[in-house]
Design an enzyme around this catalytic site. Structure first.
Site, PDB file in Angstrom:
ATOM      1  N   CYS A 275     -26.819  60.770 -95.000  1.00 15.12           N
ATOM      2  CA  CYS A 275     -25.677  61.660 -95.230  1.00 15.12           C
ATOM      3  C   CYS A 275     -24.422  60.878 -95.602  1.00 15.12           C
ATOM      4  O   CYS A 275     -23.644  61.320 -96.445  1.00 15.12           O
ATOM      5  CB  CYS A 275     -25.455  62.544 -94.013  1.00 15.12           C
ATOM      6  SG  CYS A 275     -26.815  63.721 -93.770  1.00 15.12           S
TER       7      CYS A 275
ATOM      8  N   GLU B  56     -24.967  68.260 -93.793  1.00 12.21           N
ATOM      9  CA  GLU B  56     -24.075  67.651 -94.782  1.00 12.21           C
ATOM     10  C   GLU B  56     -24.654  67.746 -96.191  1.00 12.21           C
ATOM     11  O   GLU B  56     -23.939  68.074 -97.139  1.00 12.21           O
ATOM     12  CB  GLU B  56     -23.831  66.164 -94.461  1.00 12.21           C
ATOM     13  CG  GLU B  56     -23.181  65.908 -93.130  1.00 12.21           C
ATOM     14  CD  GLU B  56     -24.180  65.566 -92.029  1.00 12.21           C
ATOM     15  OE1 GLU B  56     -23.884  64.665 -91.234  1.00 12.21           O
ATOM     16  OE2 GLU B  56     -25.248  66.219 -91.965  1.00 12.21           O
TER      17      GLU B  56
ATOM     18  N   CYS C 225     -25.606  60.379 -90.454  1.00 10.87           N
ATOM     19  CA  CYS C 225     -26.628  59.331 -90.516  1.00 10.87           C
ATOM     20  C   CYS C 225     -26.439  58.556 -91.833  1.00 10.87           C
ATOM     21  O   CYS C 225     -25.588  58.906 -92.659  1.00 10.87           O
ATOM     22  CB  CYS C 225     -28.022  59.957 -90.451  1.00 10.87           C
ATOM     23  SG  CYS C 225     -28.472  60.927 -91.917  1.00 10.87           S
TER      24      CYS C 225
ATOM     25  N   HIS D 124     -30.336  68.149 -93.994  1.00 10.31           N
ATOM     26  CA  HIS D 124     -29.270  67.990 -93.006  1.00 10.31           C
ATOM     27  C   HIS D 124     -28.086  68.848 -93.437  1.00 10.31           C
ATOM     28  O   HIS D 124     -27.885  69.110 -94.635  1.00 10.31           O
ATOM     29  CB  HIS D 124     -28.832  66.531 -92.916  1.00 10.31           C
ATOM     30  CG  HIS D 124     -29.842  65.642 -92.264  1.00 10.31           C
ATOM     31  ND1 HIS D 124     -29.513  64.399 -91.800  1.00 10.31           N
ATOM     32  CD2 HIS D 124     -31.169  65.807 -91.998  1.00 10.31           C
ATOM     33  CE1 HIS D 124     -30.590  63.830 -91.274  1.00 10.31           C
ATOM     34  NE2 HIS D 124     -31.609  64.669 -91.387  1.00 10.31           N
TER      35      HIS D 124
END
Length: 146
Positions: free
Chosen positions: A83, A52, A80, A50
């Site tokens: 993260c 992040e 999410c 992801h």
């Protein structure tokens, strides 16, 4: 001057153009960009890639520390759970995010990770930055695929 959220949107646009869900992230310390990334789970065959997490990894490497205590993170979509946990473990000072994510978000939706009594670090959170543009990117991306 381009804002940090605009830089994150640029990363999101690039991720979307590459076939990834268009999410982008920028990490800043002392007014300077330390790292930036867009989503790459498909390109990297890595479900944890992801934006992040990639930006946190790059910032930690650039600064030589797993603690990013003086850093602010700008991301185009509400993080999410995975993260949000990484943001807490990295000790990010401030989190700025664009679009809310009622289905997968974990900051102000879902599990509300930072409100959990077991969360050891809670960044200052500012949601809704460039939310309309971030949301439009995501909607256009998924509309194309339906």
């Amino acid at each position: 001057m381009v804002s940090f959220m605009e830089m994150a949107l640029d990363e999101a646009r690039a991720a979307g153009a590459a076939g990834e869900v268009p999410v982008g992230c920028v990490i800043v310390r002392g007014g300077a960009v330390v790292s930036r990334a867009g989503n790459r789970p498909r390109a990297d065959s890595d479900p944890t890639a992801h934006a992040e997490l990639l930006a946190i990894r790059r910032a930690a490497a650039a600064l030589g520390s797993e603690r990013l205590t003086e850093c602010d993170l700008y991301v185009t979509l509400e993080p999410c759970t995975m993260c949000a946990a990484a943001i807490a473990f990295a000790r990010i000072r401030r989190l700025y995010y664009g679009a809310a994510d009622p289905k997968g978000g974990a900051v102000e939706n879902g599990v509300r990770f930072f409100a959990s009594p077991t969360c050891h670090h809670r960044p200052e959170v500012y949601g809704g930055m460039a939310a309309a543009e971030a949301s439009a990117l995501l909607k256009a991306f998924f509309k194309e695929r339906r």
